[in-house]
Design an enzyme around this catalytic site. Structure first.
Site, PDB file in Angstrom:
ATOM      1  N   CYS A   9     -21.654 -18.934 -19.717  1.00  0.00           N
ATOM      2  CA  CYS A   9     -21.767 -18.853 -18.265  1.00  0.00           C
ATOM      3  C   CYS A   9     -23.126 -19.427 -17.882  1.00  0.00           C
ATOM      4  O   CYS A   9     -23.732 -20.155 -18.663  1.00  0.00           O
ATOM      5  CB  CYS A   9     -21.553 -17.418 -17.745  1.00  0.00           C
ATOM      6  SG  CYS A   9     -22.829 -16.216 -18.157  1.00  0.00           S
ATOM      7  N   ASN A  12     -26.054 -16.109 -18.952  1.00  0.00           N
ATOM      8  CA  ASN A  12     -25.736 -15.318 -20.143  1.00  0.00           C
ATOM      9  C   ASN A  12     -26.168 -13.861 -20.007  1.00  0.00           C
ATOM     10  O   ASN A  12     -26.611 -13.240 -20.955  1.00  0.00           O
ATOM     11  CB  ASN A  12     -26.345 -15.967 -21.391  1.00  0.00           C
ATOM     12  CG  ASN A  12     -25.825 -15.404 -22.711  1.00  0.00           C
ATOM     13  OD1 ASN A  12     -26.569 -15.336 -23.686  1.00  0.00           O
ATOM     14  ND2 ASN A  12     -24.574 -15.010 -22.776  1.00  0.00           N
ATOM     15  N   CYS A  14     -24.105 -11.798 -17.491  1.00  0.00           N
ATOM     16  CA  CYS A  14     -22.978 -11.079 -16.881  1.00  0.00           C
ATOM     17  C   CYS A  14     -21.646 -11.455 -17.532  1.00  0.00           C
ATOM     18  O   CYS A  14     -21.103 -10.690 -18.319  1.00  0.00           O
ATOM     19  CB  CYS A  14     -22.902 -11.337 -15.366  1.00  0.00           C
ATOM     20  SG  CYS A  14     -24.248 -10.599 -14.400  1.00  0.00           S
TER      21      CYS A  14
END
Length: 160
Positions: A9, A12, A14
């Protein structure tokens, strides 16, 4: 044979650590931890070394996933040599990964939710600026996609 799976994502903290923790637990429940390696990273560098967001960790823990050992890191070009599956949480991060992708990479680089069964979602929405329901939705989406991904890997690589 060791199959590497990397969830990505933006920061890094959630979505990708949630996917990391959920998928790792599915792998362990099936006794496949000697065959499948799991990691997560972010395309951005703002949170390197930090634990997952407290709301993320609390939501995951309420659902039985312990993310306390995870620490944020940034995606490296070397990851394309170490992982056969590099799965982005959203289209923007997928584009960033496609720019990093070396010509030699022949693994799967795609959106994680392609393995899920929530047709109304193609991306895992970023809950960072949301409320508790947004964090719960992330776990819901990730759980379903993790099951689909594990089924895909087990079938494709003939793992038992």
């Amino acid at each position: 044979m060791s199959i590497g799976v990397l969830f990505v994502c933006l920061g890094n903290i959630c979505r990708s650590p949630t996917a990391h923790g959920v998928f790792l637990q599915h792998v362990q429940r099936r006794g496949l931890q000697d065959h499948i390696r799991v990691d997560s990273a972010g395309t951005g560098d703002w949170h390197i070394g930090h634990a997952p967001d407290k709301r993320t960790a609390a939501t995951a823990l309420r659902r039985g996933y312990d993310l306390s050992e995870l620490r944020a890191r940034q995606v490296l070009r070397d990851d394309f040599a170490r992982f056969q599956y590099i799965l982005a949480m959203d289209a923007e991060n997928l584009r960033n990964l496609q720019h990093l992708r070396p010509a030699s990479f022949n693994g799967e680089l795609k959106l994680f939710l392609e393995y899920g069964d929530h047709p109304e979602y193609t991306e895992v929405p970023d809950p960072y600026y949301g409320d508790e329901a947004d964090f719960e939705r992330v776990v819901d989406l990730v759980e379903t996609a993790a099951q689909g991904l594990l089924h895909h890997i087990v079938t494709r690589h003939r793992l038992s």
